[in-house]
Scaffold this active site. Structure first.
Site, PDB file in Angstrom:
ATOM      1  NE  ARG A   1     -41.854 -20.800  -0.077  1.00 24.45           N
ATOM      2  CZ  ARG A   1     -42.221 -19.790  -0.851  1.00 24.45           C
ATOM      3  NH1 ARG A   1     -42.575 -20.013  -2.120  1.00 24.45           N
ATOM      4  NH2 ARG A   1     -42.242 -18.561  -0.375  1.00 24.45           N
TER       5      ARG A   1
ATOM      6  NE  ARG B   1     -41.457 -25.845  -9.043  1.00 24.70           N
ATOM      7  CZ  ARG B   1     -42.439 -24.940  -9.072  1.00 24.70           C
ATOM      8  NH1 ARG B   1     -43.072 -24.656  -7.952  1.00 24.70           N
ATOM      9  NH2 ARG B   1     -42.786 -24.346 -10.196  1.00 24.70           N
TER      10      ARG B   1
ATOM     11  CD  GLU C   1     -43.744 -15.973  -8.529  1.00 26.05           C
ATOM     12  OE1 GLU C   1     -43.732 -15.643  -7.329  1.00 26.05           O
ATOM     13  OE2 GLU C   1     -44.420 -16.926  -8.971  1.00 26.05           O
TER      14      GLU C   1
ATOM     15  CB  SER D   1     -45.453 -12.911  -5.782  1.00 25.60           C
ATOM     16  OG  SER D   1     -46.845 -12.906  -5.948  1.00 25.60           O
TER      17      SER D   1
ATOM     18  NE  ARG E   1     -37.942 -19.166  -8.375  1.00 27.54           N
ATOM     19  CZ  ARG E   1     -39.162 -19.538  -8.762  1.00 27.54           C
ATOM     20  NH1 ARG E   1     -39.895 -18.716  -9.506  1.00 27.54           N
ATOM     21  NH2 ARG E   1     -39.647 -20.722  -8.425  1.00 27.54           N
TER      22      ARG E   1
END
Length: 426
Positions: free
Chosen positions: A262, A277, A349, A352, A391
């Site tokens: 990403r 991130r 988070e 999801s 994470r």
């Protein structure tokens, strides 16, 4: 993509949906385009009917040796006008399709209306937060001090937002992914898949990454339209693109461990330290092709499967429901799972889970054939992280840290770590 018939018959539903999402997309643009499209079709059909009616008269005159130049001139004008209208119709249809591709999914009626993540309700908590008699460190401190993480050398190789894992840290990340895959396949009925990590434009469009989110993607610099996947959701969901699934095959449940790439456009200054991130990270993804009547039951099951990993690792977390202003482009309903990070003193988070209903299936043309009907229907697609591996590593380091700087290895991971019980500096 939304149902075109819904847009044409009841655009007000879509307008209300966009309003709940806080979107500035104007439904009237579609209404005007569709009105013009219908008018053009009507005019073209009228001209073609006129041409068909005059054709026999021209033939009759020619056969009788009579002059038909006036009719031939008129038909030339009709043909020229028809060509102009066909060209305009092509442009209008392309603009209408472009508009449809930019419109997000309609949120499920059950989700809360809100403007941002601040309006997301917490549904439940699980586990007890660890109590320390020392100031807990953040994961990048622990990982660096224990010799497992190196951000400086990664920056030398690739730039910012990359990391290198050595020794115990590389093995711990592999162990977490293996635990996730084993749990989802052995306990929750998922079939493991190893998909391509590079996909084409059509595949990215099928799940909704294109055209809207191109700036968030890494595109290869050749002319073939290839992209690095941002998540395994993209190739897994498109496995059945342009296919018809038999009803008895549903549900079909896939999981995959892949790297994810990403660009993190628009996130400058956010989470610049550590693993939260990054441009490249690993994730175990779950994808479900479900019967429309059972997709919300499947969403609950998928969320429970993601939660199970955190329960096995005894990591405290909470589950929230995303409001209308925070829900993703393709989703109709989403649950986020947030794990507790004591070093950061906040929940972050880690998964999801979304039901996209038939939104992605329409874009990718994925249907199923009901046993009692000849009419094919679009499947419902669901996706969820089970979990974000990096994470999860962050959560293990921060929740299992000790006063002396060591980190206890959770019992569930020890078989994957060669029996290692404690990570210590050497």
């Amino acid at each position: 993509m939304l149902d075109l018939k819904l847009m044409q018959k009841n655009p007000e539903i879509v307008r209300q949906s966009l309003e709940k999402r806080g979107s500035n997309i104007d439904v009237q643009e579609f209404v005007d385009l569709d009105t013009r499209r219908k008018a053009l079709i009507g005019e073209v059909e009228s001209l073609k009917a006129e041409k068909n009616a005059v054709g026999p008269e021209i033939a009759k005159r020619k056969k009788a040796g009579e002059d038909a130049s006036d009719l031939l001139k008129k038909m030339g004008e009709v043909s020229a006008r028809t060509k102009e209208l066909d060209a305009e119709l092509t442009e209008v249809e392309a603009a209408e399709k472009e508009w449809m591709m930019a419109v997000p999914n309609i949120p499920h009626e059950s989700i809360p209306v809100g403007e941002s993540e601040d309006d997301n309700p917490v549904l439940r908590h699980w586990g007890d937060k660890p109590e320390f008699d020392f100031a807990p460190k953040e994961h990048w401190e622990l990982g660096t001090e224990l010799g497992g993480l190196d951000f400086e050398r990664a920056a030398k190789l690739a730039g910012s937002r990359f990391s290198i894992s050595f020794g115990w840290c590389a093995r711990l990340e592999r162990a977490l992914a293996q635990l996730m895959l084993d749990t989802q396949t052995d306990q929750h009925g998922y079939t493991e898949v190893l998909p391509p990590f590079i996909v084409n434009t059509k595949t990215m469009t099928g799940t909704g990454q294109l055209p809207k989110f191109e700036e968030d993607l890494f595109k290869l610099t050749d002319d073939r339209g290839f992209y690095l996947i941002p998540t395994a959701e993209v190739p897994l969901t498109n496995v059945y693109a342009d296919e018809v699934i038999e009803e008895e095959q549903l549900p079909i449940k896939f999981c995959a461990q892949t790297p994810c790439f990403r660009s993190e456009a628009g996130s400058y200054g956010k989470d610049t330290k550590g693993l939260i991130r990054q441009h490249q990270f690993y994730k175990v993804e779950m994808v479900n092709f479900a019967h429309p009547e059972k997709s919300y039951e499947a969403l609950e099951d998928m969320t429970a499967a993601a939660e199970k990993i955190l329960q096995i690792l005894n990591l405290p977390y909470r589950v929230i429901e995303l409001c209308s202003g925070d829900i993703g482009f393709s989703a109709a309903k989403t649950y986020d799972i947030e794990v507790w990070l004591p070093g950061q003193d906040k929940y972050r988070e880690i998964s999801s889970c979304s039901n996209c209903e038939d939104f992605q299936a329409r874009r990718a043309n994925i249907k199923f054939k009901p046993a009692d009907s000849k009419k094919k229907q679009f499947v419902h697609t669901l996706n969820g992280s089970g979990l974000a591996v990096g994470r999860c590593l962050v959560a293990v380091l921060e929740n299992y840290q000790q006063a002396d700087g060591s980190v206890i290895v959770p019992e569930a991971l020890r078989p994957y770590m060669g029996g290692l019980e404690v990570i210590e500096a050497k």
